[in-house]
Write an enzyme that holds these catalytic residues in place. Structure first.
Site, PDB file in Angstrom:
ATOM      1  N   HIS A 123       0.839  -1.182   0.000  1.00 37.51           N
ATOM      2  CA  HIS A 123       0.000   0.000   0.000  1.00 37.51           C
ATOM      3  C   HIS A 123       0.871   1.228   0.000  1.00 37.51           C
ATOM      4  O   HIS A 123       1.913   1.260   0.627  1.00 37.51           O
ATOM      5  CB  HIS A 123      -0.984  -0.011   1.159  1.00 37.51           C
ATOM      6  CG  HIS A 123      -2.240  -0.684   0.744  1.00 37.51           C
ATOM      7  ND1 HIS A 123      -2.213  -1.745  -0.119  1.00 37.51           N
ATOM      8  CD2 HIS A 123      -3.529  -0.458   1.014  1.00 37.51           C
ATOM      9  CE1 HIS A 123      -3.451  -2.136  -0.341  1.00 37.51           C
ATOM     10  NE2 HIS A 123      -4.266  -1.380   0.334  1.00 37.51           N
TER      11      HIS A 123
ATOM     12  N   LYS B 139     -15.404   3.398   4.133  1.00 42.58           N
ATOM     13  CA  LYS B 139     -15.514   4.632   3.350  1.00 42.58           C
ATOM     14  C   LYS B 139     -16.949   4.784   2.823  1.00 42.58           C
ATOM     15  O   LYS B 139     -17.461   5.879   2.652  1.00 42.58           O
ATOM     16  CB  LYS B 139     -14.510   4.568   2.195  1.00 42.58           C
ATOM     17  CG  LYS B 139     -14.445   5.825   1.380  1.00 42.58           C
ATOM     18  CD  LYS B 139     -13.268   5.768   0.442  1.00 42.58           C
ATOM     19  CE  LYS B 139     -13.617   6.383  -0.870  1.00 42.58           C
ATOM     20  NZ  LYS B 139     -14.255   5.573  -1.840  1.00 42.58           N
TER      21      LYS B 139
END
Length: 878
Positions: A137, A545
Site C-alpha cells: 500500500h 468509506k
C-alpha cells in the site's frame, strides 16, 4: 512500566540532542535556535499556555521560505527517531513486547485452568495456520534507504543497554549513532519518483531478507520451547504454522502498471531471491556438517562408502543445484534464451528431501543437538518460504472479467454476456466449465484490456504450482463473478485448482455475501471443484468509506458470522481473508483485540490477513519485533479457537442494528448528501497535494475526475489524518451511541462494553482515534485554508467530535481517553510536541502553495516533508 517510560524518554532526548548537534553543524546556531524555540513553545502550548500557542502560530507563519525546509525536516526526522526509540523499547528486555512469548506460557496455564486437556491443546497447535499477506500500500512513506539507517540506530540502542560496557565501547557506539543521525539528516527523505511495482516487490523481498528470514525460525524455536514446557509437545520439523504471501506484483485492481508481464517478472525475481538466500544457508551448513557417521540410507544417497563426509557432500550437491537454478532464473530475468538445467528447482520437495534426510540421519546417529541447530532453521525456512520465497495473490476487479467474457460471446455470435440475467450467466458459465472443448478461439484478436486479462490467467497457468496462492476478485457481487474467473483459468490451461476468493467490500455486498456463497455452494460443479475448501475475503477499508466505521464493522461481523454458519452446514472449511488496513478507518486494530473481537469460529480455518505498507515495518521490521508479532497472533488464534467469545445476546444484536443504521445515515448525510462536504474536504486537507507524493505505484483514484466515492480508501484516510480531524475513523459512530443513550440504553451499552469483545474493541478503537485527533489544529486548518462560507460545516464536525468523545468515555466508564492503555497515551503525548509544529507548518505551506502563481520548489519540498512527518507522528498514514 514507569521505568520503561523514563528509559524511553531518556533515549528520545539523547537522539534529539544528537539530531540538534547535527543540525547545528550543518546549518549553524541560528536554525537550531529556531527549532528549539518552536519545540519549547509547542510543549508549553500542549500544557495549556494559550499565549505560547499564539506565539507558536505566529513564529511558524513568519518563517522565511529558506527556513521552511530545515524546520520541517528537523521535526520530521525527530519523529522518525522517536518511533525507533519506541520500537526498541517495545522489544527491550523490560519492554512490553519482550513478554509476548511469555504471554504464550501464561495462555497455556489459563487454558489448562479452564480444564482443557493436553490433547485438545496439542490438536489446536497442530492445526494452527497464520498466513500474512504483505501489500504494497502506498502508505509506506519512508524510503528504504532511511529504513536501513533507522534499523541500525535500533541496534545501537540495544548495545547501549548492556550494563558492563567499557568507556571505549560506549564511546564507539555513540560515535556510530552520531554518524547514523548525520547520514539520515543529509539524505533526502522524500522519493523523487513513484516506485514501480517491481520496486515494491523488491521492498517486500528486503523485509524477508532483513527480518523474516531470521525472525520466523527464531519465533518457532521460542514457541517450541513454550510448548515443551507447557504441554509436553514438540513442533515436528515439518510443522511451520506461519506463511507469507504478497500482493506486490500481483495486485492489479485499479493499478494499470501491474501487467501480466510484471507478474511474470516478479515470480522469477522471487524464485531468484529464494535461491540466493538458501545458497547462503547451505554455505553455512557445508561448514557446520562435517560429521562422518550416518545411516546406510544417507551414505547411499551421498555416493557410497568412499565419501568421507556424507552430509557435506549432500549440501554441496544442493548448493550446485541452487546455483544453477539461480543462473537460469537470472538469464530469464535478463530476457536471454537460456537452457533449462535438468535439476531446476521448481518445488519445495526438491529442497526439503535432501535436507530432511540429513536431519533424520543425524537424529538416528544420536546427534540430535546438531540436527536441531542451523539445519532445523533451514528446514523451517523451506516450509515457510520455500522455492517461491513468497507466494503471490493475483487480484483483479470483477467487471474486467465480465467485460472479457462479453467480448468473447459477442465475437462468437452468442450474444452480449454483459446484458444477460444472472441466471443466464451462471447457466452459460457452468455449461462451459463442464465442456471438454476450448471456448477461446486460437486466431481471436481481442482488445488490449481483454488480452491483458487472458494473459494474466496464462501466467498463472505456467507458474510452478505453489507460487500463486489465490485469485482475489475485488468488488465481487454475484456467483457469476466467481464462476467467470474459474472459466478464464480453465481456458488458460491452469493445471491445478487455484483458490478463487470473492472480496465483499461495500455495505450492500457484505450484507449479500452469505446469499452469494449459499448459491455457489448449491451448484454441483462448484461443490465438486472446490473439494470442501473455500476462501472469502472481507473488505474493511472500502466498506468503512462507504458507510462509516460503525456500520461497516457491524456488517463485517454479520457477514462473517453468516458465512461461518453456512459453510459449517455445507461441510466446507472456510478461510476468512481479512483485508484490514493499518489505520482504524481501514479496519486496523491491535492484532490481539482485532482477532478476539471476531465472531466465534472465524479462525477455525486459520488466519489470513493483509499486512499493509507502513504496518509491515512496525510489526516485522526487525527479527525481534517479528518474534513478538508472531507470538501475539499465535496466542490470539489459540485463544479464539479454544475459548471462543460468547455468541452476542439477541438484544445486543438488535441494538447494533440500530446503531449501525443511525451511524450510517449520519455518515452518508455528510459525505454523500451535503453539497458543501467535498469542497470542504478538498480545502481543509492536503488531499489534492497528496496526489503529487510519489508513494505507491497505484493511482490515488479509480476514476480521474470523480468525487469522494472514486477516491481510494487510502488517500481518503490519509488526508483526514493529516489535518488531525481523523474523520473517517469516527464520523457517525458517536451519533449512533448518543441516540442509544437518549433512548435509555446506556446500561445495555455498558454491559456490551464489558462482556462482548466485538463491542469493547470498537469502543477502544474510537478512544485511540480520539486521542490522536485534535480540535484546535483542525480548526487552525479551517482558518488558514477554508473559505469562510464553509466554516460552519467545520465547526459542526468538531462539535460532533467533542460530543462523541464524551459519550464514549461515559460508556467505557473512563475518566480520560486511553485510561486502560497508558503506554499508548504516553506515546501519543510524547509525539504531539513534535507533530503539532508540523501540522501548523503544513497548514501554512498549503496556504502559501495555493496562493502562488508559480510553484516554489522550497515550499513544495517542505510540504512533502510535513506530510511524511505527520504520518510518522500519527504512526499510520492511510
Amino acid at each position: 512500566m514507569n521505568e520503561q517510560y523514563s528509559a524511553m524518554r531518556s533515549n528520545v532526548s539523547m537522539l534529539g540532542k544528537l539530531l540538534g548537534d547535527t543540525i547545528k553543524e550543518a546549518l549553524g546556531e541560528h536554525i537550531l535556535d529556531r527549532v528549539e524555540t518552536i519545540r519549547k513553545l509547542s510543549k508549553s502550548s500542549r500544557a495549556g499556555n494559550e499565549a505560547h500557542r499564539q506565539e507558536l502560530l505566529s513564529t511558524l507563519q513568519n518563517l522565511s521560505n529558506d527556513e521552511l525546509l530545515p524546520v520541517a525536516r528537523a521535526f520530521s526526522q525527530f519523529l522518525n527517531l522517536t518511533n525507533v526509540a519506541e520500537q526498541y523499547h517495545s522489544i527491550s528486555p523490560n519492554g512490553e513486547a519482550a513478554s509476548n512469548p511469555e504471554a504464550l506460557a501464561q495462555l497455556f496455564t489459563r487454558l489448562k485452568d479452564k480444564k482443557l486437556s493436553t490433547k485438545e491443546l496439542q490438536n489446536a497447535v497442530s492445526q494452527l495456520s497464520i498466513e500474512l499477506v504483505l501489500t504494497a500500500h502506498p502508505t509506506e512513506i519512508t524510503r528504504r534507504t532511511l529504513i536501513h539507517k533507522l534499523v541500525e540506530v535500533n541496534t545501537c540502542l540495544s548495545q547501549l543497554d548492556h550494563n558492563d560496557l567499557a568507556d571505549y565501547e560506549r564511546n564507539k557506539i555513540m560515535r556510530r549513532l552520531r554518524q547514523l543521525v548525520a547520514q539520515s539528516w543529509h539524505t533526502d527523505e522524500i522519493r523523487k519518483h513513484r516506485p514501480s511495482p517491481i520496486d515494491e516487490a523488491k521492498w517486500g523481498f528486503a523485509v524477508v531478507e532483513n527480518s523474516l528470514w531470521e525472525g520466523v525460525p527464531a519465533f518457532l524455536r521460542e514457541f517450541n520451547e513454550q510448548l515443551e514446557n507447557s504441554i509436553d509437545y514438540s513442533l515436528p520439523a515439518e510443522a511451520v504454522p506461519v506463511r507469507f504471501t504478497s500482493w506486490m506484483g500481483g495486485d492489479r485492481d485499479g493499478n494499470p502498471n501491474v501487467t501480466a508481464e510484471i507478474t511474470r517478472h516478479v515470480l522469477l525475481l522471487s524464485r531468484w531471491k529464494a535461491c540466493d538466500l538458501f545458497t547462503r544457508d547451505i554455505q553455512v551448513l557445508v561448514s557446520e556438517l562435517s560429521m562422518t557417521e550416518c545411516t546406510p540410507e544417507l551414505r547411499a544417497r551421498a555416493g557410497g562408502d568412499e565419501v568421507q563426509e556424507p552430509y557435506r557432500e549432500i549440501m554441496k550437491q544442493l548448493r550446485s543445484q541452487l546455483m544453477s537454478s539461480q543462473a537460469y532464473l537470472e538469464g530469464r530475468l535478463k530476457g536471454e534464451r537460456v537452457l533449462k538445467p535438468h535439476d531446476l528447482l521448481v518445488n519445495n520437495e526438491q529442497l526439503w528431501e535432501p535436507l530432511f534426510a540429513c536431519y533424520q540421519s543425524l537424529q538416528a546417529c544420536g546427534m540430535s543437538i546438531i540436527a536441531n541447530g542451523q539445519l532445523l532453521d533451514t528446514l523451517r525456512r523451506v516450509r515457510c518460504f520455500g522455492v517461491p520465497l513468497v507466494r503471490i495473490d493475483v487480484r483483479q476487479e470483477s467487471t474486467r472479467h465480465t467485460e472479457a467474457i462479453a467480448e468473447l460471446t459477442r465475437y462468437l455470435g452468442l450474444g452480449d454476456y454483459e446484458s444477460w440475467s444472472e441466471a443466464d450467466k451462471q447457466a452459460f458459465l457452468i455449461r462451459e466449465l463442464n465442456s471438454k472443448r476450448p471456448l477461446v478461439p486460437l486466431k481471436w484478436e481481442p482488445s488490449a484490456d481483454t488480452q491483458e486479462v487472458l494473459e494474466t490467467c496464462r501466467v498463472i497457468a505456467e507458474a510452478p504450482q505453489g507460487s500463486i496462492a489465490a485469485y482475489v476478485i475485488s468488488m465481487a457481487r454475484t456467483p457469476s463473478d466467481v464462476l467467470a474467473v474459474h472459466l478464464l483459468l480453465k481456458e488458460a490451461g491452469c493445471p491445478f485448482a487455484l483458490p478463487v476468493a470473492p472480496l465483499f467490500e461495500t455495505l450492500d455486498d457484505l450484507n449479500n455475501a452469505d446469499d452469494v456463497m449459499t448459491q455457489l455452494l448449491n451448484i454441483d460443479w462448484y461443490r465438486g471443484f472446490i473439494q470442501g475448501k473455500q476462501m472469502v475475503m472481507i473488505g474493511y477499508s472500502d466498506s468503512a468509506k462507504d458507510a462509516g466505521v460503525m456500520a461497516a464493522s457491524w456488517a463485517q461481523y454479520r457477514a462473517q458470522d453468516a458465512l461461518i454458519k453456512t459453510c459449517e452446514k455445507a461441510g466446507v472449511a472456510l478461510t476468512l481473508f481479512h483485508g484490514r488496513g493499518g489505520s482504524i478507518g481501514r479496519g486496523g486494530a491491535p492484532a490481539h483485540a482485532a482477532l478476539l473481537s471476531q465472531p466465534p469460529g472465524s479462525l477455525k480455518g486459520g488466519l489470513r490477513v493483509t499486512e499493509q505498507g507502513e504496518m509491515i515495518r512496525f510489526k516485522f521490521g526487525l527479527p525481534e519485533v517479528t518474534i513478538s508479532s508472531l507470538a501475539l497472533y499465535t496466542g490470539a488464534i489459540l485463544e479464539a479457537n479454544l475459548l471462543p467469545p460468547p455468541e452476542p445476546k439477541k438484544e445486543w444484536r438488535a441494538l447494533m442494528d440500530d446503531l449501525s443504521d443511525t451511524s450510517c445515515k449520519m455518515y452518508r448525510g455528510y459525505v454523500r448528501e451535503n453539497p458543501e462536504f467535498v469542497p470542504y474536504f478538498r480545502a481543509a486537507t492536503p488531499e489534492l497535494e497528496l496526489g503529487k507524493l510519489p508513494l505507491g505505484s497505484r493511482p490515488a483514484k479509480r476514476k480521474p475526475n470523480g468525487g469522494v466515492e472514486s477516491l481510494r480508501a487510502i488517500p481518503w484516510i490519509f488526508a483526514w489524518t493529516q489535518n488531525r480531524l481523523m474523520l473517517p475513523a469516527w464520523l457517525g459512530a458517536g451519533a449512533g451511541l448518543q441516540e442509544a443513550v437518549k433512548a435509555g440504553k446506556q446500561d445495555q451499552l455498558e454491559a456490551m462494553c464489558r462482556d462482548w469483545p466485538f463491542f469493547s474493541t470498537r469502543i477502544a478503537m474510537l478512544e485511540m482515534v480520539f486521542a490522536k485527533a485534535d480540535l484546535w489544529l483542525a480548526e487552525y486548518y479551517d482558518q488558514r485554508l477554508v473559505d469562510k462560507s464553509l466554516w460552519p460545516l467545520g465547526q459542526q464536525l468538531r462539535d460532533q467530535l467533542a460530543s462523541d468523545i464524551k459519550v464514549v468515555l461515559t460508556i467505557a466508564n473512563d475518566a480520560h481517553l486511553m485510561e486502560d492503555l497508558p503506554w499508548i497515551a504516553e506515546s501519543i503525548a510524547l509525539r504531539n510536541v513534535y507533530t503539532d509544529p508540523l501540522n501548523v507548518l503544513q497548514a501554512e505551506l498549503l496556504h502559501r502553495s495555493r496562493q502562488q502563481e508559480q510553484p516554489d520548489a522550497r515550499v513544495e519540498q517542505a510540504l512533502m516533508v510535513t506530510i511524511a512527518g505527520v504520518a510518522a507522528g500519527m504512526r499510520n498514514t492511510g
